[in-house]
Scaffold this active site. Structure first.
Site, mmCIF file in Angstrom:
data_model
loop_
_atom_site.group_PDB
_atom_site.id
_atom_site.type_symbol
_atom_site.label_atom_id
_atom_site.label_comp_id
_atom_site.label_asym_id
_atom_site.label_seq_id
_atom_site.Cartn_x
_atom_site.Cartn_y
_atom_site.Cartn_z
ATOM 1 N N ASP A 191 34.859 74.520 46.433
ATOM 2 C CA ASP A 191 35.108 74.340 45.010
ATOM 3 C C ASP A 191 36.104 73.209 44.780
ATOM 4 O O ASP A 191 37.105 73.100 45.499
ATOM 5 C CB ASP A 191 35.686 75.636 44.446
ATOM 6 C CG ASP A 191 35.369 75.847 42.973
ATOM 7 O OD1 ASP A 191 35.433 74.857 42.227
ATOM 8 O OD2 ASP A 191 35.057 76.977 42.592
ATOM 9 N N SER A 212 34.421 78.394 34.691
ATOM 10 C CA SER A 212 35.074 77.110 34.422
ATOM 11 C C SER A 212 35.843 77.154 33.094
ATOM 12 O O SER A 212 36.780 77.927 32.956
ATOM 13 C CB SER A 212 34.020 75.991 34.435
ATOM 14 O OG SER A 212 34.620 74.727 34.559
ATOM 15 N N HIS A 271 31.549 74.636 42.984
ATOM 16 C CA HIS A 271 32.051 75.051 41.677
ATOM 17 C C HIS A 271 31.046 75.898 40.909
ATOM 18 O O HIS A 271 31.421 76.760 40.127
ATOM 19 C CB HIS A 271 32.407 73.794 40.872
ATOM 20 C CG HIS A 271 32.943 74.082 39.502
ATOM 21 N ND1 HIS A 271 34.073 74.835 39.290
ATOM 22 C CD2 HIS A 271 32.498 73.718 38.264
ATOM 23 C CE1 HIS A 271 34.319 74.914 37.987
ATOM 24 N NE2 HIS A 271 33.377 74.250 37.345
#
Length: 521
Positions: free
Chosen positions: A466, A239, A513
Site C-alpha cells: 500500500d 481511502s 491500495h
C-alpha cells in the site's frame, strides 16, 4: 447539472438493459478495442488509441449504463437494477444545477435471485437515488438483502476520492451471503452517480473550512441514515471514504457497531500539511489514485536496486511526500522513522493550490478524455479480462467526465502530498468515546449525568504494498488503546464488562491500495 449524461437517452438504456447481453454484444456496446490496442503501449503512457478514444467520447455512454455494465459482473446477478434518475444534460465547464428526475419511469424495480439461479439466495437487489433536503442533494445507493430472514445487521460501504460504488462489484455477492445482514454501497455526495450540487465553503477560518468540507459529506450520510431508519450499522470506508468514516463517527456518535478503515487517507501528521495555506474557494486537487500502476503493486524482491523499504509498499513517487513505514504485522517492531519530506514538483503544487482536479483535465480535454483516463484504468485493471476491464474503464470515464462537485473538497482536507490538514491521528482516539447528549459530542468535561459511548471495534486494513502509510495505522491503534486504558482506569466493573472498544491492524499480503475492491470476498 446532475451526473448521468446520455446521447441516446435513458429510454434506450432501459429497453436495452432488460436482457443480459452476450459477451460479443457487450464488447460491441462497450466499444471494446482489440487486445492489442488494450494492452499495447499506444502513445506510451496512454494505452487507448486516438480513434478508440474519440469513438468513446462521441458515444458518450451514460453513467447509468456504465454502472449497469459493471454490476452485471456480480455473480448470479446478470440483470442488476439500475435507476436512471439523475439528469440527462451534457456536462460543461460551467454547468447548470439541473435537478434530478422524480419520474417513476426512471426508478428501478428490485431484482430478486432465487435458489434455482443463486445458490446463496434468495436475495433482493436494489438501486435507488435517495433524495435529501436542500436543492439537488441525493445519494446514489446500491443494496442487497437476504429474503425470508430477519435483518439485524447493516453494512454501509463508502468509496474513495472521485470513485463510485461500482468499483466494489466484487464484494457485494460475498458480503451478502452472511445471514441477517443487509449490505449498502453509497456514492458520496458530489461523486459517482449521486447528485452534484455546487461545492461552496462559507467560512474564512482555516479549521472551520476543514470542518465544513468534512460536514459536506458526512451530514449527507447522516441524513441518509435517518431516512433509511437505520439505528446502528457497520461502516466501511476506503481511502478518502475512510477519512470521512472517522469524521462521521466523531460527529454522529452512537450509530456505529464497528468501523472498518480500508487504507484510510489522512491519519499521519505532517507539519507542512498542517500549516500550509488553504486554496482559495475555486475548484479541486490531484490525487494518488490516478498514478498507481496495478502491475507495480508487488515490487520485484530480486532486484538489488530496490531498497528493502521500497519493496514493502507501492510508493507513489508522483505524490508521496516521504517513504512509507515497514510492515510490522509479523515482527511486532515499530516501523522505521519516515524519511525527510521530498519536495513536490512545482507544477503539482500549483495545480493543487489552484484547486484544479484531474477530473477537470478530463472534462476540458474533450475527445482526448477517454485516452487520458486509459492511462490509469489500463494499469489499474490490467489483471482482468479484456471485456471486464473495458467495462470498468467506461464506468470510470463516465464518472470522471461529470460536472465538478465533491471533488473540490479535497484541497481543503489534504495538502499537496496527500497529508491531512487536520490529521486523524490527533482525534481518532475519540471514535466510540463521545458523549451522546445533543450538543455535547466534542466536550471533554466528565459528568455522571451524561452517557458516553462504550467504545467500538476499529479495524485498519492495508495492502502489503500500500502507498498509504501503514505506520499511521499502528499509531492510530496505539492511540485508541491508550484512550481505552485511560477511561477504564476509573471505570466500574460493569462499565469494564460493557466496554466494546478495540483496535486492530490487518495487512493483506500481495495487495496494494485497492485491496478491498480487488480481493472480492
Amino acid at each position: 447539472m446532475s451526473t448521468t449524461t446520455a446521447t441516446g437517452g435513458d429510454e434506450e438504456f432501459r429497453s436495452s438493459s432488460q436482457h443480459s447481453p452476450s459477451a460479443s454484444q457487450r464488447e460491441e456496446a462497450n466499444n471494446t478495442p482489440t487486445e492489442t490496442n488494450r494492452t499495447g503501449r499506444v502513445g506510451g503512457y496512454f494505452t487507448l488509441g486516438y480513434k478508440e478514444g474519440f469513438s468513446q467520447w462521441w458515444a458518450n455512454i451514460p453513467a447509468a449504463k456504465a454502472e449497469h455494465s459493471v454490476l452485471s459482473y456480480i455473480p448470479y446477478l446478470k440483470q442488476p437494477p439500475t435507476h436512471t434518475q439523475t439528469g440527462k444534460t451534457l456536462p460543461s465547464k460551467n454547468p447548470s444545477t439541473a435537478s434530478f428526475s422524480d419520474n417513476s419511469a426512471d426508478k428501478a424495480s428490485a431484482v430478486q435471485t432465487h435458489s434455482n439461479n443463486d445458490p446463496y439466495g434468495p436475495r433482493q437487489w436494489h438501486s435507488n437515488l435517495v433524495e435529501l433536503s436542500g436543492k439537488n442533494r441525493a445519494l446514489n445507493e446500491f443494496s442487497v438483502e437476504r429474503m425470508g430472514e430477519d435483518i439485524n445487521q447493516n453494512l454501509v460501504i463508502l468509496h474513495g476520492y472521485g470513485a463510485g460504488l461500482g468499483f466494489f462489484y466484487k464484494n457485494f455477492e460475498g458480503l451478502s451471503r452472511v445471514k441477517g445482514w443487509r449490505v449498502y454501497a453509497l456514492d458520496l455526495l458530489g461523486m459517482g452517480r449521486s447528485s452534484r450540487p455546487p461545492f461552496k465553503l462559507h467560512s474564512k477560518d482555516r479549521q472551520k473550512c476543514i470542518t465544513e468540507a468534512e460536514n459536506w459529506f458526512i451530514d449527507a450520510l447522516e441524513e441518509w441514515r435517518v431516512q433509511k431508519k437505520i439505528e446502528r450499522f457497520t461502516l466501511v470506508g476506503h481511502s478518502l471514504g475512510g477519512y470521512m468514516s472517522v469524521a462521521y463517527a466523531l460527529k454522529y456518535p452512537g450509530h456505529l457497531n464497528k468501523l472498518i478503515l480500508a487504507s484510510p487517507v489522512g491519519i499521519p501528521e505532517d507539519p507542512y500539511a498542517m500549516n500550509a495555506k488553504l486554496p482559495e474557494p475555486t475548484d479541486s486537487t490531484i490525487t494518488n489514485e490516478f498514478s498507481q500502476d496495478q502491475q507495480e503493486d508487488v515490487k520485484s524482491s530480486s532486484n538489488p536496486q530496490v531498497t528493502k523499504f521500497t519493496k514493502q509498499g507501492d510508493n507513489n513517487n508522483f505524490l508521496n511526500a516521504r517513504s512509507r513505514g515497514e510492515d510490522t504485522s509479523k515482527t511486532g517492531d515499530k516501523p522505521p522513522p519516515a524519511a525527510p519530506r521530498k519536495p513536490l514538483p512545482k507544477w503539482l503544487t500549483y495545480l493543487w493550490d489552484a484547486n484544479i482536479s484531474p477530473f477537470s483535465l478530463v472534462r476540458w480535454s474533450g475527445p482526448l478524455g477517454p485516452r487520458f483516463v486509459s492511462g490509469w484504468t489500463s494499469r489499474r485493471f490490467s489483471h482482468l479480462g479484456t471485456e471486464e476491464a473495458q467495462a470498468l474503464h467506461n464506468y470510470a470515464y463516465s464518472l470522471f467526465k461529470q460536472r465538478g462537485s465533491g471533488e473540490y473538497a479535497l484541497a481543503y482536507i489534504l495538502a499537496p502530498g496527500a497529508f491531512a490538514r487536520s490529521p486523524l491521528i490527533r482525534r481518532i482516539q475519540g471514535v466510540g468515546r463521545q458523549y451522546l447528549q445533543p450538543g455535547s459530542t466534542f466536550s471533554s468535561v466528565e459528568s455522571a449525568a451524561r452517557k458516553r459511548e462504550n467504545g467500538i471495534p476499529v479495524v485498519l486494513m492495508y495492502g502489503e504494498n500500500d502507498w498509504m502509510d501503514k505506520a499511521g495505522g499502528y499509531a492510530a491503534k496505539q492511540k485508541i488503546e491508550e484512550e481505552k486504558a485511560k477511561i477504564l482506569k476509573t471505570a466500574s466493573a460493569d462499565e469494564k464488562k460493557a466496554d466494546n472498544g478495540s483496535a486492530k491492524v490487518l495487512i493483506i499480503e500481495n495487495a496494494g491500495h485497492h485491496a478491498p475492491q480487488d480481493v472480492g470476498e
